[in-house]
Design a protein around this motif. Structure first.
Motif, PDB file in Angstrom:
ATOM      1  N   LEU A   1       0.916  -1.184  -0.074  1.00  0.00           N
ATOM      2  CA  LEU A   1      -0.002  -0.125   0.015  1.00  0.00           C
ATOM      3  C   LEU A   1       0.922   1.286  -0.031  1.00  0.00           C
ATOM      4  O   LEU A   1       0.666   2.211  -0.749  1.00  0.00           O
ATOM      5  CB  LEU A   1      -0.998  -0.046   1.169  1.00  0.00           C
ATOM      6  CG  LEU A   1      -2.181  -1.043   1.352  1.00  0.00           C
ATOM      7  CD1 LEU A   1      -2.787  -1.067   2.419  1.00  0.00           C
ATOM      8  CD2 LEU A   1      -2.969  -0.548   0.115  1.00  0.00           C
ATOM      9  N   VAL A   2       1.711   1.337   1.042  1.00  0.00           N
ATOM     10  CA  VAL A   2       2.590   2.350   0.987  1.00  0.00           C
ATOM     11  C   VAL A   2       3.469   2.646  -0.395  1.00  0.00           C
ATOM     12  O   VAL A   2       3.742   3.837  -0.851  1.00  0.00           O
ATOM     13  CB  VAL A   2       3.681   2.395   2.056  1.00  0.00           C
ATOM     14  CG1 VAL A   2       4.881   1.380   1.899  1.00  0.00           C
ATOM     15  CG2 VAL A   2       4.149   3.975   2.640  1.00  0.00           C
ATOM     16  N   SER A   3       3.956   1.565  -1.011  1.00  0.00           N
ATOM     17  CA  SER A   3       4.514   1.724  -2.291  1.00  0.00           C
ATOM     18  C   SER A   3       3.569   2.300  -3.383  1.00  0.00           C
ATOM     19  O   SER A   3       3.915   3.189  -4.379  1.00  0.00           O
ATOM     20  CB  SER A   3       5.240   0.288  -2.878  1.00  0.00           C
ATOM     21  OG  SER A   3       6.066  -0.263  -2.061  1.00  0.00           O
ATOM     22  N   ARG A   4       2.307   1.855  -3.265  1.00  0.00           N
ATOM     23  CA  ARG A   4       1.206   2.493  -4.326  1.00  0.00           C
ATOM     24  C   ARG A   4       0.889   3.676  -4.149  1.00  0.00           C
ATOM     25  O   ARG A   4       0.996   4.658  -4.882  1.00  0.00           O
ATOM     26  CB  ARG A   4       0.129   1.722  -4.138  1.00  0.00           C
ATOM     27  CG  ARG A   4      -0.835   1.901  -5.209  1.00  0.00           C
ATOM     28  CD  ARG A   4      -2.497   1.131  -4.989  1.00  0.00           C
ATOM     29  NE  ARG A   4      -1.872  -0.233  -4.830  1.00  0.00           N
ATOM     30  CZ  ARG A   4      -2.844  -1.118  -4.237  1.00  0.00           C
ATOM     31  NH1 ARG A   4      -4.040  -0.387  -3.763  1.00  0.00           N
ATOM     32  NH2 ARG A   4      -2.536  -2.326  -3.848  1.00  0.00           N
ATOM     33  N   GLU A   5       1.066   4.179  -2.770  1.00  0.00           N
ATOM     34  CA  GLU A   5       0.531   5.774  -2.575  1.00  0.00           C
ATOM     35  C   GLU A   5       1.879   6.621  -2.931  1.00  0.00           C
ATOM     36  O   GLU A   5       1.720   7.697  -3.421  1.00  0.00           O
ATOM     37  CB  GLU A   5       0.394   5.766  -0.843  1.00  0.00           C
ATOM     38  CG  GLU A   5      -0.070   6.889  -0.585  1.00  0.00           C
ATOM     39  CD  GLU A   5      -1.630   7.083  -0.958  1.00  0.00           C
ATOM     40  OE1 GLU A   5      -2.050   8.241  -1.331  1.00  0.00           O
ATOM     41  OE2 GLU A   5      -2.470   6.295  -1.278  1.00  0.00           O
ATOM     42  N   ILE A   6       3.173   5.958  -2.682  1.00  0.00           N
ATOM     43  CA  ILE A   6       4.413   6.716  -3.034  1.00  0.00           C
ATOM     44  C   ILE A   6       4.294   7.091  -4.443  1.00  0.00           C
ATOM     45  O   ILE A   6       4.899   8.046  -5.116  1.00  0.00           O
ATOM     46  CB  ILE A   6       5.779   6.278  -2.386  1.00  0.00           C
ATOM     47  CG1 ILE A   6       5.605   6.224  -0.917  1.00  0.00           C
ATOM     48  CG2 ILE A   6       6.825   6.854  -3.230  1.00  0.00           C
ATOM     49  CD1 ILE A   6       6.747   5.282  -0.463  1.00  0.00           C
ATOM     50  N   GLU A   7       4.186   6.126  -5.397  1.00  0.00           N
ATOM     51  CA  GLU A   7       4.203   6.095  -6.686  1.00  0.00           C
ATOM     52  C   GLU A   7       2.981   6.958  -7.241  1.00  0.00           C
ATOM     53  O   GLU A   7       3.329   7.575  -8.345  1.00  0.00           O
ATOM     54  CB  GLU A   7       4.074   4.615  -7.351  1.00  0.00           C
ATOM     55  CG  GLU A   7       5.501   3.851  -7.069  1.00  0.00           C
ATOM     56  CD  GLU A   7       5.342   2.576  -7.730  1.00  0.00           C
ATOM     57  OE1 GLU A   7       4.123   2.159  -7.884  1.00  0.00           O
ATOM     58  OE2 GLU A   7       6.365   1.624  -7.502  1.00  0.00           O
ATOM     59  N   ASN A   8       2.059   6.982  -6.616  1.00  0.00           N
ATOM     60  CA  ASN A   8       0.900   7.869  -7.067  1.00  0.00           C
ATOM     61  C   ASN A   8       1.258   9.443  -6.876  1.00  0.00           C
ATOM     62  O   ASN A   8       0.696  10.165  -7.509  1.00  0.00           O
ATOM     63  CB  ASN A   8      -0.471   7.381  -6.174  1.00  0.00           C
ATOM     64  CG  ASN A   8      -1.077   6.213  -6.604  1.00  0.00           C
ATOM     65  OD1 ASN A   8      -0.845   5.733  -7.768  1.00  0.00           O
ATOM     66  ND2 ASN A   8      -1.974   5.659  -5.943  1.00  0.00           N
TER      67      ASN A   8
END
Length: 845
Positions: free
Chosen positions: A203-210
């Motif tokens: 989840l944190v990877s996805r949020e960072i990339e967003n």
């Protein structure tokens, strides 16, 4: 399940609450050979801070029992149990609490009268999840103070689970907001090899990339046999350019990693922690605290528990006789052994006999290091306090229910002493009350309380002590975009970071440069290329440049398009005012010469040079000097039409006069020859017609030019970079060339005729001066052509004005200054006798 005597800490009351706490944080698993009854789980590593959670429930129930406002005339009891941070122990504790027997009997309630109405706990999600599945079958209320697993918010799986701590998914959003706030785009992630760690890392990877960031590395810490992975991950950390590392780990797996990092003296990283380890007191080594110095962490909101500090200071084994954990706490807090034990209990390793320090009972709790046993900052402890109060307020509302107005069928109420679990669950879900800080406490549809998280900064001091300093917070109820608040002035970064650390793959591009992605690399790794001429960096995408509109130009940083500077030769600038002054000055000089010739019109030198044509020439020179003023100032339709026409007509008139004077001189001197055929032409006064005829031809050409394609003002965007030049477009280039060509033809004819007549005798023969003046005139305009073509903008107009003034001044100086010199300084030469005498001498010779 393993079954054994599982005695906890209990207190009788009118109604009872259960509590499960992880006071110990490790267990020894016995060997199971299936031939004999397995040995009970042995708990290890007594945790002082977690024991404070245990005491918080005891204190809260004491406060409720002493209150006249909350549950008056009703005494709350409790049954508390140490689950030792273990799922099996947690379930065993729940069995003991619910069955009411020391020998637990699954699915039986052997002491219904004192059956606890709700369970507070457990701390770890791994223990709360299996417990919540079982309790959910009976809709038995469970309120956790420390389990953050996102799945616990799913009411289809866990219908009776509520919690006074946040959902871990919110931590992901807060971490991403922190990275965005500090502009950290190149980040490493380390997570535990469990459900919470893996899902959190994703989840944190996805949020960072967003948010436009990138993941430098994503490593997983195994639960078992992890040291090999620890060595490899530390090597990755050392080699990575990422300064910021998110540790989405449990405290058990994070400690070996941070210990190894401290051995390698990795102090140039900023660790971002979650509530799983941020405020842990397990980092006892000074080297670990040095490594974590300057790091940031997320923690549950700090809360106040009135009187709890004094309660903690007053605990003592002689007072809390029923508390089976108080002596263990004492031994671990003061590193001593009670005499009746003779050695350390199972929770601590036994030292040599001569090293034993005996507990005396005179030790003071207020002397314990606050970093080990903090009595000032209550976070999870406050969650325990809130959880117990939530159940108490639900019971209070149930007790105050008015029959006929109740929440159940036909307005019925539930009996506080004899009700179904789901009835109390209903009241807990709908409670609303204000805590000691005045904040409203309630549970949403997912069983979560309002979200507010503190942002902490690890700060270590020269004496080796450290503290967590609150430097901001995240309030989910704040307006969008204002949830995160940071006080940067409170942050102390690690050694070598006087300012906010930078964590990027590629340094930010300078102003006016766009990002160019490197093939095969993530978008955070890029080259910087300057925007092309006339372009600015796209404010919505730093990887693209935008071309400015035609009438605009980028600023020096190529960040904004600014209106181009409008340029024309004006009177306000030095060049324009200087040319205007020179023009007027020469006009005045010419006017002075004209006045002088008028005054001396009867003198021989004026008469001898065809004074009428001289007057016309002086007048045309005056207008020629003045016509240059039409080239100065902002061009418009009228000035563009007037200035070139004036210039063409006046110059044609001027050159026509010079041609007439030259022809006149030739005809007069040729007529003195007895055999000359020009005597008849002299009588016809041909020179008188030269001026009007030649000028009329130019006027006709100009009229045709103006009628067919007149000059007009235009904005030249391409003449100079970043400048709009207002200039005159000459309209028809063919007709303009005809006008100029006609002036060139007149000048060439005048020069040719003057050259032919330059050897005619006479003291005041003008043809020599006319020849020289026409040579100057031709030189100026021949020089003007390359100069005009090599200049741009207003300098082009200045060159043309200079050519006009130079050519006119050449005519004035070469033709009239010698005559003025004689008239003013040598009047003796301005006489008929001098002219006659000179002529006689010439003839005699």
């Amino acid at each position: 399940l393993l079954t054994e005597d599982v005695i906890g800490y209990s207190l009788a009351g009118d109604i009872t609450l259960g509590g499960i706490f992880s006071v110990h944080v490790d267990t020894n698993h016995p060997v199971i050979n299936f031939r004999e009854s397995p040995q009970p789980l042995q708990c290890n590593r007594f945790h002082l801070r977690y024991y404070r959670f245990f005491l918080a429930m005891v204190y809260t129930i004491m406060e409720i029992n002493a209150s006249d406002d909350l549950l008056p005339n009703i005494t709350l009891g409790y049954k508390l149990y140490d689950s030792c941070y273990n799922e099996v122990r947690s379930l065993m504790g729940a069995q003991w609490i619910l069955s009411g027997k020391e020998k637990v009997v699954p699915n039986f309630n052997c002491n219904k009268d004192i059956m606890p109405l709700a369970i507070i706990g457990d701390l770890p999600s791994k223990a709360s999840i299996p417990l919540a599945r079982i309790l959910g079958l009976y809709r038995y209320p469970q309120v956790s103070y420390g389990s953050v697993h996102p799945s616990l918010s799913e009411k289809t799986q866990f219908p009776s689970f509520l919690r006074t701590i946040h959902n871990a998914n919110y931590e992901v959003f807060v971490l991403a907001q922190l990275l965005k706030y500090f502009n950290w785009t190149w980040v490493g992630i380390i997570s535990s090899d469990n459900d919470l760690g893996r899902s959190g890392a994703q989840l944190v990877s996805r949020e960072i990339e967003n948010n436009g960031g990138c993941i430098a590395f994503n490593e997983i810490l195994p639960i078992v046999n992890f040291m090999g992975s620890v060595y490899r991950i530390v090597d990755v950390i050392q080699k990575s350019r990422a300064t910021v590392i998110i540790a989405y780990c449990t405290i058990e797996s994070f400690i070996p990693l941070i210990e190894e990092a401290s051995i390698h003296n990795i102090t140039d990283k900023v660790w971002l922690g979650t509530t799983l380890w941020t405020i842990s007191s397990d980092f006892s080594k000074n080297e670990i605290r040095t490594t974590l110095n300057g790091s940031l962490g997320i923690a549950t909101q700090h809360g106040n528990i009135p009187g709890f500090k004094e309660f903690l200071y007053n605990i003592h084994p002689s007072v809390s006789l029923d508390d089976l954990l108080i002596k263990t706490f004492w031994e671990n807090a003061f590193q001593c052994v009670w005499p009746e034990n003779g050695t350390y209990n199972n929770s601590s390793p036994a030292p040599h006999r001569e090293d034993i320090v005996w507990c005396t009972g005179k030790e003071r709790v207020d002397s314990i290091d606050p970093n080990i046993f903090d009595v000032y900052n209550f976070r999870v402890t406050h969650n325990v306090y809130t959880a117990v109060l939530s159940v108490a307020h639900a019971l209070h509302q149930m007790n105050n229910c008015v029959p006929g107005k109740g929440p159940f069928k036909n307005g019925s109420c539930a009996d506080i002493y004899n009700h179904q679990p789901w009835q109390l669950l209903h009241y807990i879900k709908h409670i609303r009350f204000n805590n000691t800080a005045g904040e409203e406490i309630y549970f949403d549809a997912n069983g979560d309380v309002p979200l507010y998280l503190d942002i902490l900064n690890w700060q270590m001091f020269p004496n080796g002590s450290n503290q967590y300093v609150s430097i901001g917070g995240f309030d989910a109820q704040a307006p969008k975009g204002q949830e995160l608040k940071i006080q940067i002035n409170k942050i102390l970064w690690n050694v070598g970071h006087g300012q906010i650390p930078v964590s990027v793959c590629s340094d930010p591009c300078p102003r006016g440069h766009r990002r160019a992605t490197i093939q095969g690399q993530k978008i955070c790794c890029f080259d910087c290329l300057p925007c092309s001429e006339g372009e600015i960096l796209n404010p919505n995408s730093d990887s693209k440049c935008l071309k400015c509109p035609e009438d605009q130009w980028p600023d020096s940083m190529k960040e904004r398009c600014l209106p181009k500077t409008i340029q024309f030769l004006s009177y306000d600038e030095p060049l324009g005012s200087s040319l205007a002054c020179i023009s007027v000055l020469f006009c005045l000089i010419t006017f002075s010469a004209f006045c002088l010739f008028i005054a001396k019109r009867k003198t021989p030198i004026v008469k001898a040079n065809n004074r009428e044509l001289s007057y016309l020439l002086l007048i045309s020179l005056m207008f020629g000097f003045l016509c240059s003023l039409a080239f100065i100032g902002r061009p418009n339709l009228k000035t563009c039409m007037i200035r070139q026409v004036l210039f063409a007509v006046i110059f044609s008139f001027c050159i026509s006069v010079i041609l007439a004077k030259t022809v006149t001189v030739i005809m007069i001197f040729s007529a003195t020859n007895p055999d000359s055929k020009l005597k008849r032409l002299v009588a016809m006064r041909i020179p008188v017609y030269i001026v009007p005829v030649c000028t009329m031809v130019q006027i006709i050409l100009c009229i045709v030019w103006l009628a067919r394609a007149a000059p007009f003002a235009e904005f030249n965007m391409a003449a100079e970079i970043g400048i709009i030049v207002i200039e005159c477009n000459e309209g028809s280039r063919v007709l303009f060339a005809c006008v100029l060509g006609y002036m060139g033809l007149l000048a060439a004819v005048s020069l040719l005729v003057a050259c032919l007549a330059r050897k005619l005798p006479d003291t005041f023969n003008e043809t020599k001066f006319i020849t020289f003046s026409m040579l100057v005139f031709a030189s100026v305009w021949l020089t003007f052509i390359p100069a005009y073509l090599s200049t741009k903008g207003k300098q082009t107009v200045a060159v043309e004005i200079f050519a006009i003034l130079s050519s006119m001044a050449g005519l004035l100086v070469c033709i009239f200054i010698p005559k003025c010199y004689i008239i003013l300084l040598h009047p003796e030469m301005n006489s008929k006798q001098y002219i006659t005498g000179r002529n006689t001498r010439n003839r005699g010779t």
